[in-house]
Design a protein around this motif. Structure first.
Motif, PDB file in Angstrom:
ATOM      1  N   HIS A  91       0.223  19.776  48.772  1.00  0.00           N
ATOM      2  CA  HIS A  91       0.994  18.566  48.485  1.00  0.00           C
ATOM      3  C   HIS A  91       0.341  17.367  49.160  1.00  0.00           C
ATOM      4  O   HIS A  91      -0.454  17.527  50.079  1.00  0.00           O
ATOM      5  N   ASP A  92       0.747  16.167  48.757  1.00  0.00           N
ATOM      6  CA  ASP A  92       0.225  14.942  49.350  1.00  0.00           C
ATOM      7  C   ASP A  92       0.455  14.920  50.859  1.00  0.00           C
ATOM      8  O   ASP A  92       1.462  15.441  51.351  1.00  0.00           O
ATOM      9  N   VAL A  93      -0.477  14.304  51.569  1.00  0.00           N
ATOM     10  CA  VAL A  93      -0.404  14.150  53.022  1.00  0.00           C
ATOM     11  C   VAL A  93      -0.351  12.653  53.313  1.00  0.00           C
ATOM     12  O   VAL A  93      -1.269  11.925  52.922  1.00  0.00           O
ATOM     13  N   PRO A  94       0.708  12.181  53.989  1.00  0.00           N
ATOM     14  CA  PRO A  94       0.815  10.741  54.264  1.00  0.00           C
ATOM     15  C   PRO A  94      -0.277  10.245  55.210  1.00  0.00           C
ATOM     16  O   PRO A  94      -0.832  11.009  56.004  1.00  0.00           O
ATOM     17  N   ALA A  95      -0.535   8.964  55.155  1.00  0.00           N
ATOM     18  CA  ALA A  95      -1.513   8.329  56.053  1.00  0.00           C
ATOM     19  C   ALA A  95      -1.141   8.617  57.505  1.00  0.00           C
ATOM     20  O   ALA A  95       0.034   8.591  57.873  1.00  0.00           O
ATOM     21  N   GLY A  96      -2.155   8.942  58.305  1.00  0.00           N
ATOM     22  CA  GLY A  96      -1.967   9.156  59.725  1.00  0.00           C
ATOM     23  C   GLY A  96      -1.368  10.496  60.119  1.00  0.00           C
ATOM     24  O   GLY A  96      -1.258  10.804  61.302  1.00  0.00           O
ATOM     25  N   LYS A  97      -1.000  11.314  59.177  1.00  0.00           N
ATOM     26  CA  LYS A  97      -0.377  12.617  59.464  1.00  0.00           C
ATOM     27  C   LYS A  97      -1.407  13.585  60.030  1.00  0.00           C
ATOM     28  O   LYS A  97      -2.563  13.591  59.615  1.00  0.00           O
TER      29      LYS A  97
END
Length: 130
Positions: free
Chosen positions: A115-121
């Motif tokens: 799944h998508d990974v948010p910025a900075g995660k």
């Protein structure tokens, strides 16, 4: 084979001239090649596989660790993979189709990203997964 020869050969496979700051450590594997778009200052470590029929876009300052698999096609799934500026993928990370990895995200070694990974995660095998 020297680094200049490697860049020339990869430029022919990808269909455009690689940026001078982009670095590939061989061996590198791709099933097609023409659907891979790389930004500036990208580091692709050894034994990386890019199944790119669905499209792969890698932005500036991204690091891809040894043994990673970017699979824009997997069985009956297909879709683009996008990796934003400054993201880092540890060794043996697998990214499946239709995934967007945000800027400055860090993916720990051995992770499977579905799944998508948010910025900075930050994602690791011991902690949170996507």
């Amino acid at each position: 084979m020297n680094e200049r020869e490697v860049k020339q050969l990869l430029s022919e496979i990808l269909g455009y001239q690689l940026n001078d700051n982009t670095k590939f450590l061989l061996p590198f594997y791709s099933d097609y090649g023409r659907n891979i778009k790389l930004g500036k200052n990208v580091l692709i470590s050894c034994n990386v596989m890019m199944a790119d029929k669905g499209g792969i876009v890698i932005s500036d300052n991204v690091e891809i660790g040894a043994g990673c698999s970017l699979l824009s096609v997997d069985g009956n799934q297909s879709g683009p993979i996008k990796i934003d500026t400054g993201a880092k993928l540890g060794g043996n990370v697998t990214v499946l189709p239709n995934v967007h990895i945000g800027a400055q995200a860090i993916i720990g070694a051995g992770s499977i990203i579905t799944h998508d990974v948010p910025a900075g995660k930050i994602i690791s095998m011991e902690g949170e997964s996507a």
